[in-house]
Design a protein around this motif. Structure first.
Motif, short mmCIF file in Angstrom:
data_model
loop_
_atom_site.label_atom_id
_atom_site.label_comp_id
_atom_site.label_asym_id
_atom_site.label_seq_id
_atom_site.Cartn_x
_atom_site.Cartn_y
_atom_site.Cartn_z
N LEU A 48 0.95 -1.24 -0.10
CA LEU A 48 0.17 0.00 0.01
C LEU A 48 0.91 1.13 0.41
O LEU A 48 0.71 2.10 -0.36
CB LEU A 48 -0.64 0.21 1.00
N ASN A 49 1.97 1.57 0.39
CA ASN A 49 2.61 2.08 0.88
C ASN A 49 4.43 2.21 -0.63
O ASN A 49 5.05 1.64 -0.17
CB ASN A 49 3.08 2.81 2.93
N PRO A 50 4.50 2.18 -1.28
CA PRO A 50 5.47 1.64 -1.86
C PRO A 50 6.84 2.90 -2.19
O PRO A 50 6.74 3.61 -1.28
CB PRO A 50 5.35 1.83 -3.68
N SER A 51 7.61 2.17 -1.93
CA SER A 51 9.00 2.57 -0.96
C SER A 51 10.29 2.25 -2.11
O SER A 51 10.40 0.62 -1.59
CB SER A 51 9.44 2.43 0.26
N PRO A 52 11.51 3.00 -2.26
CA PRO A 52 12.17 2.77 -2.82
C PRO A 52 13.40 1.53 -1.70
O PRO A 52 13.65 0.64 -2.76
CB PRO A 52 12.94 3.53 -3.29
N GLU A 53 13.60 1.43 -0.56
CA GLU A 53 13.70 1.13 0.16
C GLU A 53 13.25 -0.52 0.01
O GLU A 53 13.50 -1.60 0.35
CB GLU A 53 13.57 1.79 1.84
N GLN A 55 11.85 -2.28 -2.59
CA GLN A 55 11.02 -2.43 -3.85
C GLN A 55 10.83 -4.07 -4.16
O GLN A 55 11.48 -5.25 -3.14
CB GLN A 55 12.19 -2.76 -5.12
N LEU A 56 9.21 -4.62 -4.55
CA LEU A 56 8.43 -5.23 -4.82
C LEU A 56 8.25 -6.53 -6.29
O LEU A 56 8.43 -5.47 -7.00
CB LEU A 56 7.13 -5.45 -3.79
N VAL A 57 8.03 -7.88 -6.46
CA VAL A 57 7.87 -8.23 -7.10
C VAL A 57 6.47 -8.98 -7.04
O VAL A 57 6.44 -9.96 -6.00
CB VAL A 57 8.68 -9.23 -7.98
N VAL A 58 5.78 -8.87 -7.91
CA VAL A 58 4.38 -9.51 -7.40
C VAL A 58 3.51 -10.19 -8.87
O VAL A 58 3.79 -9.60 -9.40
CB VAL A 58 2.64 -8.87 -6.33
N GLY A 59 2.69 -11.81 -8.36
CA GLY A 59 2.22 -11.35 -9.46
C GLY A 59 0.46 -11.17 -9.13
O GLY A 59 0.57 -10.70 -8.65
N PHE A 60 -0.10 -10.06 -10.05
CA PHE A 60 -0.58 -9.78 -10.91
C PHE A 60 -1.88 -10.27 -12.08
O PHE A 60 -1.28 -10.60 -13.34
CB PHE A 60 0.08 -8.02 -10.87
N ASP A 61 -2.97 -10.16 -11.64
CA ASP A 61 -4.02 -9.93 -12.81
C ASP A 61 -5.74 -9.13 -11.99
O ASP A 61 -5.30 -9.03 -11.23
CB ASP A 61 -3.83 -11.81 -12.75
N CYS A 62 -6.09 -9.66 -12.86
CA CYS A 62 -7.75 -8.85 -12.48
C CYS A 62 -8.40 -9.77 -13.29
O CYS A 62 -8.01 -10.65 -14.44
CB CYS A 62 -8.02 -7.50 -13.45
N CYS A 100 -5.33 0.92 -3.59
CA CYS A 100 -4.38 -0.17 -4.29
C CYS A 100 -3.32 1.10 -5.47
O CYS A 100 -2.22 0.16 -6.14
CB CYS A 100 -5.08 -1.41 -5.21
N LYS A 101 -3.57 1.67 -5.49
CA LYS A 101 -3.43 2.71 -6.96
C LYS A 101 -2.35 3.18 -6.95
O LYS A 101 -1.60 3.10 -7.89
CB LYS A 101 -4.12 4.47 -7.28
N PRO A 102 -1.80 3.86 -5.57
CA PRO A 102 -0.14 3.49 -5.38
C PRO A 102 0.82 3.36 -5.44
O PRO A 102 2.42 2.88 -7.26
CB PRO A 102 -0.38 4.29 -3.77
N ALA A 103 0.15 1.48 -5.30
CA ALA A 103 0.95 0.49 -6.15
C ALA A 103 1.37 0.38 -6.99
O ALA A 103 2.38 -0.36 -7.90
CB ALA A 103 0.25 -1.10 -5.10
N LEU A 104 -0.09 0.42 -8.04
CA LEU A 104 -0.39 0.02 -9.39
C LEU A 104 0.59 0.80 -10.06
O LEU A 104 0.66 0.44 -11.55
CB LEU A 104 -1.79 -0.41 -9.44
N GLU A 105 0.44 1.76 -9.67
CA GLU A 105 1.13 2.80 -10.68
C GLU A 105 2.77 3.27 -10.28
O GLU A 105 3.17 4.12 -10.84
CB GLU A 105 0.66 4.51 -10.48
#
Length: 339
Positions: A48-53, A55-62, A100-105
């Motif tokens: 929910l709170n993306p950070s350069p410290e 960084q994540l890799v997530v599987g994603f689908d809709c 979820c918008k901050p994470a998706l962008e």
């Protein structure tokens, strides 16, 4: 990781590469929980709170009903190494998806997805979200085929089921996908029903739980040039059906050509997205009888050509690829319109 207030009743396996050489698809490995999310507080804080410290890799689908600009996004799936989250857009509504918008962008969270075009379109037109920083496994597969010297035919895009079946990446059968497709044909509102059935939960989780493993397998093979193409085409795929009036000025910029692939005499060409308006009554000429005309153009140009089709927009053609090839395809398409 955050989770729901109640212990999850659903679990599955998320295969990951193993340094020990063990079988990543061994169901003896500990299962991970599947969380059905109706409130943002159930999602991991680092998502929910993306950070350069962090960084994540997530599987994603809709998943959704007629997933596109005019359809209904019903579920957004997120696969982490230790959990899967089914973000319920029906129960949680716009408030949940906007959380979820901050994470998706974000450029700090890489979203691993298979063919992001319609997912991106749904997110953009239904929630104003500009999907960014994707690793599209359909694009990656094509790049690896090219990298290994195989010629790809026009429109020969690997399906997710086909990707899972490829022994270089998973080598598994996904028969349940066909069962869900049959149910969707019988009842297009399948993903809208609540509460989520066991089949819905399992099918939604299956669409993302293999993506992290595939990501690691592909990233080991992709060279620097292919990685740049992957980033650029992923960005163009995200934009593809998301037409706006400002030429994508408010979208994240397209990744520039990095210095380490600027080999003298063999530098890659910039890649672009071009959108053509097709006059009323001319689409048939563009496509041709049994698709002969458009196939001829695709075979003549090293560019991808997509149509809005039934999901729309029906009067436009989308061309992606190297600048000169896109312009060549556009000129040929305009010629068909004038015939």
């Amino acid at each position: 990781m955050a989770s729901s207030n109640h212990p999850p009743s659903h679990r599955t396996h998320v295969p990951l590469p193993s340094d020990s050489g063990g079988n990543p698809f061994d169901d003896e490995a500990p299962p991970v929980p599947i969380h059905i999310v109706t409130n943002a507080s159930q999602l991991p804080a680092e998502f929910l709170n993306p950070s350069p410290e962090k960084q994540l890799v997530v599987g994603f689908d809709c998943e959704g009903v007629d997933l596109c600009r005019n359809g209904t996004l019903c579920i957004m799936q997120l696969a982490f190494q230790d959990a899967i989250y089914l973000v319920d857009a029906i129960e949680g509504g716009e408030v949940l998806i906007n959380a979820c918008k901050p994470a998706l962008e974000s450029s700090y969270i890489k979203k691993v997805i298979h063919d992001c075009k319609r997912d991106s379109e749904a997110l953009y037109f239904q929630f104003g979200i500009k999907l960014n920083n994707v690793m599209d496994t359909q694009i990656a597969y094509s790049l690896l085929e090219e990298q290994e010297g195989r010629t790809r035919l026009p429109d020969d895009n690997i399906s997710f089921v086909g990707l899972l079946a490829d022994p270089r990446y998973c080598g598994i059968s996904y028969q349940e996908k066909e069962e869900v497709r049959l149910l969707l044909r019988q009842d297009p509102k399948f993903w809208k029903y609540r509460p989520l059935s066991e089949l819905m939960v399992r099918a939604a989780a299956d669409d993302v739980r293999f993506l992290l493993y595939i990501y690691h397998m592909m990233m080991k093979k992709l060279n620097e040039r292919s990685l740049w193409h992957l980033a650029v085409r992923g960005a163009l795929y995200c934009r593809c059906f998301c037409i706006n009036d400002n030429n994508y000025a408010d979208w994240p910029s397209i990744p520039p050509i990095p210095d380490n692939v600027m080999v003298e005499g063999d530098a890659p060409e910039e890649e672009i997205l071009s959108i053509l308006d097709v006059p009323q009554g001319k689409m048939g000429r563009v496509i041709g009888r049994k698709g002969v005309s458009i196939l001829s153009i695709k075979e003549s140009c090293n560019a991808e050509i997509h149509f809005g089709g039934a999901k729309g927009p029906p009067d436009k053609v989308f061309i992606l690829g190297p600048v000169r090839q896109v312009r060549k395809a556009a000129a040929m398409l305009r010629g068909r319109m004038m015939d």
